[in-house]
Design a protein around this motif. Structure first.
Motif, PDB file in Angstrom:
ATOM      1  N   CYS A 114      49.106  35.782  48.066  1.00  0.00           N
ATOM      2  CA  CYS A 114      49.952  35.167  49.098  1.00  0.00           C
ATOM      3  C   CYS A 114      49.794  33.656  49.221  1.00  0.00           C
ATOM      4  CB  CYS A 114      49.660  35.802  50.457  1.00  0.00           C
ATOM      5  SG  CYS A 114      50.143  37.528  50.580  1.00  0.00           S
ATOM      6  N   HIS A 115      48.664  33.116  48.769  1.00  0.00           N
ATOM      7  CA  HIS A 115      48.398  31.712  49.075  1.00  0.00           C
ATOM      8  C   HIS A 115      48.137  30.851  47.846  1.00  0.00           C
ATOM      9  CE1 HIS A 115      48.289  32.596  53.361  1.00  0.00           C
ATOM     10  NE2 HIS A 115      47.572  33.660  53.066  1.00  0.00           N
ATOM     11  N   LEU A 116      48.134  31.452  46.679  1.00  0.00           N
ATOM     12  CA  LEU A 116      47.942  30.667  45.466  1.00  0.00           C
ATOM     13  C   LEU A 116      49.230  30.666  44.648  1.00  0.00           C
ATOM     14  CD1 LEU A 116      44.390  31.845  44.296  1.00  0.00           C
ATOM     15  CD2 LEU A 116      44.982  29.871  45.719  1.00  0.00           C
ATOM     16  N   PRO A 117      49.597  29.533  44.076  1.00  0.00           N
ATOM     17  CA  PRO A 117      50.834  29.490  43.280  1.00  0.00           C
ATOM     18  C   PRO A 117      50.745  30.322  42.008  1.00  0.00           C
ATOM     19  CG  PRO A 117      49.623  27.423  43.095  1.00  0.00           C
ATOM     20  CD  PRO A 117      48.947  28.217  44.168  1.00  0.00           C
ATOM     21  N   LYS A 118      49.516  30.459  41.474  1.00  0.00           N
ATOM     22  CA  LYS A 118      49.336  31.198  40.224  1.00  0.00           C
ATOM     23  C   LYS A 118      47.903  31.669  40.123  1.00  0.00           C
ATOM     24  CE  LYS A 118      49.847  30.691  35.186  1.00  0.00           C
ATOM     25  NZ  LYS A 118      50.175  29.748  34.071  1.00  0.00           N
ATOM     26  N   LEU A 119      47.708  32.868  39.602  1.00  0.00           N
ATOM     27  CA  LEU A 119      46.373  33.393  39.412  1.00  0.00           C
ATOM     28  C   LEU A 119      45.761  32.804  38.143  1.00  0.00           C
ATOM     29  CD1 LEU A 119      47.482  35.423  41.504  1.00  0.00           C
ATOM     30  CD2 LEU A 119      46.253  37.222  40.272  1.00  0.00           C
ATOM     31  N   ASN A 120      44.454  32.464  38.235  1.00  0.00           N
ATOM     32  CA  ASN A 120      43.771  32.027  37.028  1.00  0.00           C
ATOM     33  C   ASN A 120      43.306  33.246  36.228  1.00  0.00           C
ATOM     34  OD1 ASN A 120      41.302  32.954  38.144  1.00  0.00           O
ATOM     35  ND2 ASN A 120      40.909  30.957  39.104  1.00  0.00           N
ATOM     36  N   THR A 121      42.666  32.995  35.115  1.00  0.00           N
ATOM     37  CA  THR A 121      42.276  34.094  34.223  1.00  0.00           C
ATOM     38  C   THR A 121      41.323  35.060  34.914  1.00  0.00           C
ATOM     39  OG1 THR A 121      42.553  32.667  32.296  1.00  0.00           O
ATOM     40  CG2 THR A 121      41.244  34.666  31.997  1.00  0.00           C
ATOM     41  N   TYR A 122      40.353  34.517  35.636  1.00  0.00           N
ATOM     42  CA  TYR A 122      39.408  35.388  36.347  1.00  0.00           C
ATOM     43  C   TYR A 122      40.134  36.253  37.364  1.00  0.00           C
ATOM     44  CZ  TYR A 122      36.259  36.918  39.993  1.00  0.00           C
ATOM     45  OH  TYR A 122      35.611  37.690  40.927  1.00  0.00           O
ATOM     46  N   GLN A 123      41.014  35.661  38.161  1.00  0.00           N
ATOM     47  CA  GLN A 123      41.717  36.411  39.198  1.00  0.00           C
ATOM     48  C   GLN A 123      42.607  37.496  38.614  1.00  0.00           C
ATOM     49  OE1 GLN A 123      43.440  32.947  40.907  1.00  0.00           O
ATOM     50  NE2 GLN A 123      41.702  32.527  42.252  1.00  0.00           N
ATOM     51  N   GLU A 124      43.274  37.202  37.514  1.00  0.00           N
ATOM     52  CA  GLU A 124      44.105  38.217  36.860  1.00  0.00           C
ATOM     53  C   GLU A 124      43.261  39.399  36.397  1.00  0.00           C
ATOM     54  OE1 GLU A 124      46.104  36.207  33.731  1.00  0.00           O
ATOM     55  OE2 GLU A 124      47.704  35.402  35.017  1.00  0.00           O
ATOM     56  N   THR A 125      42.073  39.102  35.890  1.00  0.00           N
ATOM     57  CA  THR A 125      41.177  40.160  35.416  1.00  0.00           C
ATOM     58  C   THR A 125      40.564  40.931  36.578  1.00  0.00           C
ATOM     59  OG1 THR A 125      40.641  38.846  33.459  1.00  0.00           O
ATOM     60  CG2 THR A 125      39.145  40.649  34.016  1.00  0.00           C
ATOM     61  N   ALA A 126      40.193  40.206  37.637  1.00  0.00           N
ATOM     62  CA  ALA A 126      39.468  40.815  38.752  1.00  0.00           C
ATOM     63  C   ALA A 126      40.370  41.568  39.716  1.00  0.00           C
ATOM     64  CB  ALA A 126      38.692  39.738  39.513  1.00  0.00           C
ATOM     65  N   LEU A 127      41.654  41.231  39.765  1.00  0.00           N
ATOM     66  CA  LEU A 127      42.540  41.808  40.766  1.00  0.00           C
ATOM     67  C   LEU A 127      42.563  43.338  40.741  1.00  0.00           C
ATOM     68  CD1 LEU A 127      44.593  41.416  43.045  1.00  0.00           C
ATOM     69  CD2 LEU A 127      46.370  41.179  41.295  1.00  0.00           C
ATOM     70  N   PRO A 128      42.771  43.991  39.598  1.00  0.00           N
ATOM     71  CA  PRO A 128      42.778  45.459  39.621  1.00  0.00           C
ATOM     72  C   PRO A 128      41.459  46.051  40.092  1.00  0.00           C
ATOM     73  CG  PRO A 128      43.717  44.632  37.571  1.00  0.00           C
ATOM     74  CD  PRO A 128      43.084  43.465  38.258  1.00  0.00           C
ATOM     75  N   TYR A 129      40.351  45.439  39.694  1.00  0.00           N
ATOM     76  CA  TYR A 129      39.044  45.928  40.137  1.00  0.00           C
ATOM     77  C   TYR A 129      38.899  45.766  41.645  1.00  0.00           C
ATOM     78  CZ  TYR A 129      34.010  46.053  40.945  1.00  0.00           C
ATOM     79  OH  TYR A 129      32.767  46.342  41.452  1.00  0.00           O
ATOM     80  N   LYS A 130      39.260  44.599  42.158  1.00  0.00           N
ATOM     81  CA  LYS A 130      39.186  44.363  43.597  1.00  0.00           C
ATOM     82  C   LYS A 130      40.038  45.382  44.352  1.00  0.00           C
ATOM     83  CE  LYS A 130      36.772  40.428  44.207  1.00  0.00           C
ATOM     84  NZ  LYS A 130      35.653  40.271  45.162  1.00  0.00           N
ATOM     85  N   GLN A 131      41.236  45.633  43.865  1.00  0.00           N
ATOM     86  CA  GLN A 131      42.108  46.588  44.544  1.00  0.00           C
ATOM     87  C   GLN A 131      41.544  48.011  44.484  1.00  0.00           C
ATOM     88  OE1 GLN A 131      45.744  45.578  42.451  1.00  0.00           O
ATOM     89  NE2 GLN A 131      46.512  44.410  44.196  1.00  0.00           N
ATOM     90  N   GLU A 132      40.941  48.363  43.363  1.00  0.00           N
ATOM     91  CA  GLU A 132      40.310  49.679  43.264  1.00  0.00           C
ATOM     92  C   GLU A 132      39.188  49.819  44.287  1.00  0.00           C
ATOM     93  OE1 GLU A 132      37.716  52.375  40.072  1.00  0.00           O
ATOM     94  OE2 GLU A 132      38.544  50.436  39.467  1.00  0.00           O
ATOM     95  N   GLN A 133      38.342  48.786  44.396  1.00  0.00           N
ATOM     96  CA  GLN A 133      37.249  48.817  45.362  1.00  0.00           C
ATOM     97  C   GLN A 133      37.786  48.780  46.792  1.00  0.00           C
ATOM     98  OE1 GLN A 133      33.802  49.076  44.453  1.00  0.00           O
ATOM     99  NE2 GLN A 133      34.902  49.629  42.592  1.00  0.00           N
ATOM    100  N   GLY A 134      38.878  48.056  46.997  1.00  0.00           N
ATOM    101  CA  GLY A 134      39.489  48.021  48.312  1.00  0.00           C
ATOM    102  C   GLY A 134      40.011  49.380  48.728  1.00  0.00           C
ATOM    103  N   TYR A 135      40.640  50.085  47.804  1.00  0.00           N
ATOM    104  CA  TYR A 135      41.119  51.436  48.103  1.00  0.00           C
ATOM    105  C   TYR A 135      39.953  52.367  48.436  1.00  0.00           C
ATOM    106  CZ  TYR A 135      46.122  51.046  47.084  1.00  0.00           C
ATOM    107  OH  TYR A 135      47.460  50.742  47.132  1.00  0.00           O
ATOM    108  N   GLN A 136      38.834  52.189  47.777  1.00  0.00           N
ATOM    109  CA  GLN A 136      37.668  53.009  48.089  1.00  0.00           C
ATOM    110  C   GLN A 136      37.186  52.745  49.518  1.00  0.00           C
ATOM    111  OE1 GLN A 136      34.573  52.739  45.128  1.00  0.00           O
ATOM    112  NE2 GLN A 136      35.997  53.107  43.430  1.00  0.00           N
ATOM    113  N   ALA A 137      37.172  51.490  49.923  1.00  0.00           N
ATOM    114  CA  ALA A 137      36.769  51.151  51.291  1.00  0.00           C
ATOM    115  C   ALA A 137      37.757  51.731  52.303  1.00  0.00           C
ATOM    116  CB  ALA A 137      36.666  49.636  51.450  1.00  0.00           C
TER     117      ALA A 137
END
Length: 206
Positions: A114-137
């Motif tokens: 929502c607040h970044l114009p573009k995801l960097n390489t780390y964010q693109e890689t980490a996003l699915p993992y973060k969302q998976e962990q978020g769903y677990q929470a």
């Protein structure tokens, strides 16, 4: 009067705004844009060397950082902080859960998308993992709420405020809250509490 240094989209800052409003405590709201580095200025760093919001300035001139510590400070001797040692410890348990398992995985995708114009390489890689962990929470929360109206002793406490802040905007991070009926019911219950204010509100009685 309290002075709250904050950034309007911040869920962590919203926790403090919501509790102050629900306690009917007047405060001065100071907006700082983290995207423009306004929490990294020499002046702000003298107040909070960690350079983060929210930051609550007390009438004594002391400064309180860390959103859940601010909630703890404000909630003492109010209905938002339970009386028994066991219930108090259960509130702390949910606050730790929020900061360790929930907020890092719910808030980060929201900020990136929502607040970044573009995801960097780390964010693109980490996003699915973060969302998976978020769903677990979220699943942990939904399971608990299947048998409880609120998180501790059927009483609306700062545990609910801490978890509500980023959960109610989790869809902005790509999360489908329709998968969690008990969370949806709880979100409505929290929103119906007296003196509830939306995360977008930035003008408060002074």
């Amino acid at each position: 009067m309290y002075r709250l240094y904050d950034y309007q989209p911040s869920g962590n800052g919203y926790k403090a705004r919501l509790l102050l409003s629900q306690l009917s405590i007047p405060f001065e709201y100071v907006e700082l844009d983290i995207l423009k580095g306004e929490t990294r200025t020499p002046d702000f760093l003298t107040k909070n060397p960690n350079g983060r919001i929210p930051l609550l300035e007390l009438e004594t001139g002391h400064y309180l950082a860390e959103s859940n510590a601010i909630l703890f400070y404000l909630a003492q001797e109010t209905a938002f902080w339970p009386e028994t040692k066991l219930a108090q410890t259960q509130v702390l348990s949910w606050l730790f859960f929020e900061q360790y398992s929930h907020e890092p995985n719910i808030a980060s995708p929201r900020f990136w998308l929502c607040h970044l114009p573009k995801l960097n390489t780390y964010q693109e890689t980490a996003l699915p993992y973060k969302q998976e962990q978020g769903y677990q929470a979220l699943a942990v929360m939904d399971q608990h709420l299947a048998d409880h109206q609120y998180f501790v002793e059927e009483q609306y406490t700062i545990a609910d405020i801490a978890l509500y802040a980023y959960t109610h905007v989790a869809d902005e991070g790509g999360f489908d809250l329709a998968r969690f009926p008990h969370i949806q019911r709880w979100l409505q219950d929290v929103a119906s509490q007296p003196n509830h204010v939306p995360i977008t509100q930035t003008h408060f009685p002074g």
